[in-house]
Design an enzyme around this catalytic site. Sequence first.
Site, PDB file in Angstrom:
ATOM      1  N   HIS A  46     -10.992  63.095  18.134  1.00  0.00           N
ATOM      2  CA  HIS A  46     -10.464  61.859  18.108  1.00  0.00           C
ATOM      3  C   HIS A  46      -8.826  62.210  18.806  1.00  0.00           C
ATOM      4  CE1 HIS A  46      -8.658  57.933  17.695  1.00  0.00           C
ATOM      5  NE2 HIS A  46      -9.863  57.534  17.432  1.00  0.00           N
ATOM      6  N   ASP A  69     -18.330  56.995  15.946  1.00  0.00           N
ATOM      7  CA  ASP A  69     -19.352  56.920  16.773  1.00  0.00           C
ATOM      8  C   ASP A  69     -20.550  57.676  16.379  1.00  0.00           C
ATOM      9  OD1 ASP A  69     -17.289  56.309  19.531  1.00  0.00           O
ATOM     10  OD2 ASP A  69     -18.295  54.839  18.430  1.00  0.00           O
ATOM     11  N   MET A 107     -20.681  64.716  21.660  1.00  0.00           N
ATOM     12  CA  MET A 107     -20.634  63.321  21.367  1.00  0.00           C
ATOM     13  C   MET A 107     -20.383  62.697  20.104  1.00  0.00           C
ATOM     14  SD  MET A 107     -20.151  61.985  24.534  1.00  0.00           S
ATOM     15  CE  MET A 107     -18.995  63.555  25.142  1.00  0.00           C
ATOM     16  N   GLY A 108     -19.422  61.965  19.889  1.00  0.00           N
ATOM     17  CA  GLY A 108     -19.222  61.526  18.457  1.00  0.00           C
ATOM     18  C   GLY A 108     -18.192  62.523  17.527  1.00  0.00           C
ATOM     19  N   PHE A 109     -17.748  63.426  18.390  1.00  0.00           N
ATOM     20  CA  PHE A 109     -16.625  64.367  17.541  1.00  0.00           C
ATOM     21  C   PHE A 109     -15.452  64.335  18.231  1.00  0.00           C
ATOM     22  CE2 PHE A 109     -19.104  66.353  14.371  1.00  0.00           C
ATOM     23  CZ  PHE A 109     -20.409  65.975  14.733  1.00  0.00           C
ATOM     24  N   ARG A 133     -15.245  44.618  18.928  1.00  0.00           N
ATOM     25  CA  ARG A 133     -13.953  44.891  19.270  1.00  0.00           C
ATOM     26  C   ARG A 133     -13.498  43.601  20.266  1.00  0.00           C
ATOM     27  NH1 ARG A 133     -11.298  49.811  19.910  1.00  0.00           N
ATOM     28  NH2 ARG A 133     -12.175  50.035  17.845  1.00  0.00           N
ATOM     29  N   LYS A 189     -18.961  69.158  25.463  1.00  0.00           N
ATOM     30  CA  LYS A 189     -18.303  68.144  24.448  1.00  0.00           C
ATOM     31  C   LYS A 189     -19.257  67.395  23.772  1.00  0.00           C
ATOM     32  CE  LYS A 189     -13.928  67.112  25.849  1.00  0.00           C
ATOM     33  NZ  LYS A 189     -13.250  68.308  26.139  1.00  0.00           N
ATOM     34  N   HIS A 221      -8.555  48.791  16.747  1.00  0.00           N
ATOM     35  CA  HIS A 221      -7.946  50.257  16.689  1.00  0.00           C
ATOM     36  C   HIS A 221      -6.756  50.612  17.522  1.00  0.00           C
ATOM     37  CE1 HIS A 221      -9.143  54.764  15.848  1.00  0.00           C
ATOM     38  NE2 HIS A 221      -9.263  53.764  14.405  1.00  0.00           N
ATOM     39  N   ARG A 273     -12.921  55.764   9.335  1.00  0.00           N
ATOM     40  CA  ARG A 273     -14.228  55.118   9.257  1.00  0.00           C
ATOM     41  C   ARG A 273     -15.500  55.826   9.100  1.00  0.00           C
ATOM     42  NH1 ARG A 273     -12.509  52.951  15.143  1.00  0.00           N
ATOM     43  NH2 ARG A 273     -12.275  55.340  15.295  1.00  0.00           N
ATOM     44  N   HIS A 313     -15.022  57.149  25.222  1.00  0.00           N
ATOM     45  CA  HIS A 313     -14.785  56.054  24.304  1.00  0.00           C
ATOM     46  C   HIS A 313     -15.871  55.488  23.540  1.00  0.00           C
ATOM     47  CE1 HIS A 313     -11.984  52.747  23.132  1.00  0.00           C
ATOM     48  NE2 HIS A 313     -11.949  52.373  24.069  1.00  0.00           N
ATOM     49  N   ARG A 338       4.384  48.702  33.225  1.00  0.00           N
ATOM     50  CA  ARG A 338       4.262  49.489  34.511  1.00  0.00           C
ATOM     51  C   ARG A 338       4.991  50.665  34.409  1.00  0.00           C
ATOM     52  NH1 ARG A 338       5.458  52.754  38.523  1.00  0.00           N
ATOM     53  NH2 ARG A 338       5.244  52.191  40.633  1.00  0.00           N
TER      54      ARG A 338
HETATM   55  C1  SDX Z   1     -13.536  56.234  20.429  1.00  0.00           C
HETATM   56  O1  SDX Z   1      -8.762  56.261  20.831  1.00  0.00           O
HETATM   57  C2  SDX Z   1      -9.603  55.380  19.974  1.00  0.00           C
HETATM   58  O2  SDX Z   1      -8.873  54.800  19.068  1.00  0.00           O
HETATM   59  C3  SDX Z   1     -11.094  55.312  20.344  1.00  0.00           C
HETATM   60  C4  SDX Z   1     -11.780  54.765  19.309  1.00  0.00           C
HETATM   61  C5  SDX Z   1     -11.694  53.262  19.029  1.00  0.00           C
HETATM   62  O3  SDX Z   1     -12.000  52.875  17.728  1.00  0.00           O
HETATM   63  O4  SDX Z   1     -11.190  52.630  20.083  1.00  0.00           O
HETATM   64  O5  SDX Z   1     -11.820  55.388  18.040  1.00  0.00           O
HETATM   65  C6  SDX Z   1     -13.396  54.986  19.611  1.00  0.00           C
HETATM   66  O6  SDX Z   1     -13.390  56.147  21.603  1.00  0.00           O
HETATM   67  C7  SDX Z   1     -13.963  57.420  19.376  1.00  0.00           C
HETATM   68  C8  SDX Z   1     -13.960  58.584  20.525  1.00  0.00           C
HETATM   69  C9  SDX Z   1     -15.353  58.763  21.261  1.00  0.00           C
HETATM   70  N1  SDX Z   1     -15.467  59.817  21.946  1.00  0.00           N
HETATM   71  C10 SDX Z   1     -16.501  60.828  21.805  1.00  0.00           C
HETATM   72  O7  SDX Z   1     -16.980  61.187  20.730  1.00  0.00           O
HETATM   73  C11 SDX Z   1     -16.354  61.848  22.857  1.00  0.00           C
HETATM   74  C12 SDX Z   1     -16.451  63.225  22.556  1.00  0.00           C
HETATM   75  N2  SDX Z   1     -14.751  63.502  22.171  1.00  0.00           N
HETATM   76  C13 SDX Z   1     -14.023  64.058  22.963  1.00  0.00           C
HETATM   77  O8  SDX Z   1     -14.129  63.907  24.436  1.00  0.00           O
HETATM   78  C14 SDX Z   1     -12.632  63.926  22.600  1.00  0.00           C
HETATM   79  O9  SDX Z   1     -12.521  64.534  21.426  1.00  0.00           O
HETATM   80  C15 SDX Z   1     -11.776  62.669  22.820  1.00  0.00           C
HETATM   81  C16 SDX Z   1     -11.767  62.143  24.151  1.00  0.00           C
HETATM   82  C17 SDX Z   1     -12.283  61.849  21.912  1.00  0.00           C
HETATM   83  C18 SDX Z   1     -10.324  63.017  22.636  1.00  0.00           C
HETATM   84  O10 SDX Z   1     -10.079  63.965  23.382  1.00  0.00           O
HETATM   85  P1  SDX Z   1      -8.512  64.509  23.552  1.00  0.00           P
HETATM   86  O11 SDX Z   1      -7.447  64.009  22.417  1.00  0.00           O
HETATM   87  O12 SDX Z   1      -8.018  64.478  24.983  1.00  0.00           O
HETATM   88  O13 SDX Z   1      -8.661  66.010  23.401  1.00  0.00           O
HETATM   89  P2  SDX Z   1      -9.159  67.127  24.176  1.00  0.00           P
HETATM   90  O14 SDX Z   1     -10.252  66.707  25.031  1.00  0.00           O
HETATM   91  O15 SDX Z   1      -7.942  67.732  24.839  1.00  0.00           O
HETATM   92  O16 SDX Z   1      -9.761  68.227  23.229  1.00  0.00           O
HETATM   93  C19 SDX Z   1      -8.829  69.255  22.421  1.00  0.00           C
HETATM   94  C20 SDX Z   1      -9.495  70.405  22.443  1.00  0.00           C
HETATM   95  C21 SDX Z   1     -10.356  70.939  23.481  1.00  0.00           C
HETATM   96  O17 SDX Z   1     -10.289  72.390  23.360  1.00  0.00           O
HETATM   97  P3  SDX Z   1      -9.594  73.332  24.466  1.00  0.00           P
HETATM   98  O18 SDX Z   1     -10.551  72.839  25.822  1.00  0.00           O
HETATM   99  O19 SDX Z   1      -8.386  72.969  24.373  1.00  0.00           O
HETATM  100  O20 SDX Z   1      -9.991  74.699  23.990  1.00  0.00           O
HETATM  101  O21 SDX Z   1     -10.639  70.114  21.379  1.00  0.00           O
HETATM  102  C22 SDX Z   1     -11.777  70.143  21.940  1.00  0.00           C
HETATM  103  C23 SDX Z   1     -11.630  70.291  23.611  1.00  0.00           C
HETATM  104  O22 SDX Z   1     -12.526  71.095  24.300  1.00  0.00           O
HETATM  105  N3  SDX Z   1     -12.681  69.312  21.929  1.00  0.00           N
HETATM  106  C24 SDX Z   1     -14.079  69.093  21.780  1.00  0.00           C
HETATM  107  C25 SDX Z   1     -14.428  67.953  21.478  1.00  0.00           C
HETATM  108  N4  SDX Z   1     -13.354  67.085  21.239  1.00  0.00           N
HETATM  109  C26 SDX Z   1     -12.481  68.034  21.638  1.00  0.00           C
HETATM  110  N5  SDX Z   1     -14.914  70.183  21.967  1.00  0.00           N
HETATM  111  C27 SDX Z   1     -16.193  69.580  21.821  1.00  0.00           C
HETATM  112  N6  SDX Z   1     -16.676  68.585  21.495  1.00  0.00           N
HETATM  113  C28 SDX Z   1     -15.808  67.642  21.302  1.00  0.00           C
HETATM  114  N7  SDX Z   1     -16.221  66.434  21.079  1.00  0.00           N
END
Ligand code: SDX
Length: 381
Positions: free
Chosen positions: A269, A322, A265-267, A347, A263, A191, A278, A226, A366
Site C-alpha cells: 500500500h 483487496d 496482488m492484494g499486497f 466507493r 507484484k 480512503h 481494513r 488499485h 493543476r
Molecule cells: C487499493 O491508495 C489507496 O488508498 C488505495 C486503496 C483504497 O482504498 O482506495 O487502499 C485501494 O488500491 C489498495 C492497493 C491495491 N493494489 C494492489 O494490491 C496491487 C499490488 N500492490 C502494489 O502494486 C503496490 O503495493 C502498490 C501499487 C499498492 C503501492 O505501490 P507503491 O507505493 O508505488 O510501492 P512500490 O511499488 O514502489 O513498492 C515499493 C517496494 C518495491 O520493491 P523494490 O522494487 O523497491 O525492491 O515494495 C515492493 C516493490 O517491488 N512491493 C511489492 C508489492 N508491493 C510493493 N512487491 C511484490 N508485491 C507487491 N504487491
Amino acid sequence: MSTATLKSSGLEGQSAGKTAVCSVAQGDLIYRGYEIHDLAEHATFEQVAYLLLVGEKPTDSQLAEFKKELVSERALPQQVIDYLQAAGPMLKHGSAVPMDVLRTCVSILGNLDDHSQATTHQANLIKSKRLTAKIPTIIGHMQNIIDGREIVPPNAKLDHAANLLYMITGDKPTPEMARVIDVSLILYAEHDFNASTFASRVISATLSDMHGAVTGAIAALKGPLHGGANEAAMDMLREIKHDMGKGVSVENWMSKAFADKRKLMGFGHRVYKNGDHRAPILHKLGRVIAEQKGAEATEWFDIGEQVQKIMLDEKQIFPNVDFPCGMTYFVMGIPIPQYTPIFVASRITGWAAHIMEQHANNRLIRPIAEYVGPPQRRWND
Ligand code: SDX
C-alpha cells in the site's frame, strides 16, 4: 530519454490538498471523525453512506428517509437496460469487462439526469443518491445477462448490501452473508486521496459534472494497482492452487514469484506500511463464512494465510483490503469480475463526498511538471 529519468514519484508522501471527509494514516482510518473499527462493528452501509454524503451520523428518522430514497431510486431507466443487453456479447467476447460496462452505464445515467450539468450542492446530493442506489442494480442486471438468466429486479424489502447480493445471485442472502457484504461496503467506502478519488477531484475541479468525475474515477479504480487488485488477488490464489495440484508448494510458488519480481496482488500500500486497518476486519469475517461453507472454502483462506506469512517474513509487506476481499467474495459465490464493480458500489459514496467538497470550495487542480526533455533547439537546424 531513459525511462529511469521519467520514473515518477507518484506524488508519494506529498499532500495534494485538504479534506474533511477522511483521514488515512498508519495509526488509524477515520471517516468524518469515526474510526473504521467502530464503523465496521456498529454501523450499516446506509448509515456510513449518509455520514459521507451529508457529513453527520443520521438520526433514526433521517436514516429512514434516506433508505426510502435509495430504495425508490434503485430501478434503472430503460435506456441503461437496453445498453446492458447490448453489452452482453461484448462481455462474452471479452472486449468489454464489467468495469467498462459499469463506466458506460454511469455515463448514460448522466445523459438522462435532469441535474446532469449542475454542480450545486443540492443537485450533487440528488445525483449522489441516485448513483448510490442504481450502481448495485447495474451490477446485478449485468451479471444476470452474463449468466443468461432473467433479470432479477431490486427487492424493496432488502437493505442495500443484501439487495446487491440478491440481484447478483437471485437468492436472498443469509443474515450472516448480508452482514459481511455490508461491512465490506463500509470498509471500501472511502480512503482520502487514493488514485480514483483524486481523479474525481481533478475532474470536478475544472467544474465538470459529477457523472463525468465518477466515470473517470471508475476508469482509475479498474486498474490492478488499485481497485482491480481484488479480482487479481483471487486470480492469483486460483493460480497458486492450480499449481499446488501439480505438486508446487506455496513456498516454491512464492520463491519463483519473488525471483520473477512479480507484484503480488492484494499486497502492499502506498500509505500503509504496517498493515491496512481494513484487511484483518474483512479477513476475520470472510473466514467465518468460509468455515460455515466447509473445507473447500476454508482452503482458500489457508492458502491465503500461507501467502500472507511468506510476504511478511520475506518482504515485510502486509495484505491490503483487496486480499481478504477476493477470498471473501469468492466463498460467497460472487463472480470474480464483479468484485471491482462492487468496490464501485461502495466507493461511489466516498467519490461523491469528495466531488461535493471540491465543488463547494473549488480551485483548479493543476500541478507543475519538472522538464527533463531535450534542451531547446531550432526546427530548421
Ligand atoms: C487499493 O491508495 C489507496 O488508498 C488505495 C486503496 C483504497 O482504498 O482506495 O487502499 C485501494 O488500491 C489498495 C492497493 C491495491 N493494489 C494492489 O494490491 C496491487 C499490488 N500492490 C502494489 O502494486 C503496490 O503495493 C502498490 C501499487 C499498492 C503501492 O505501490 P507503491 O507505493 O508505488 O510501492 P512500490 O511499488 O514502489 O513498492 C515499493 C517496494 C518495491 O520493491 P523494490 O522494487 O523497491 O525492491 O515494495 C515492493 C516493490 O517491488 N512491493 C511489492 C508489492 N508491493 C510493493 N512487491 C511484490 N508485491 C507487491 N504487491
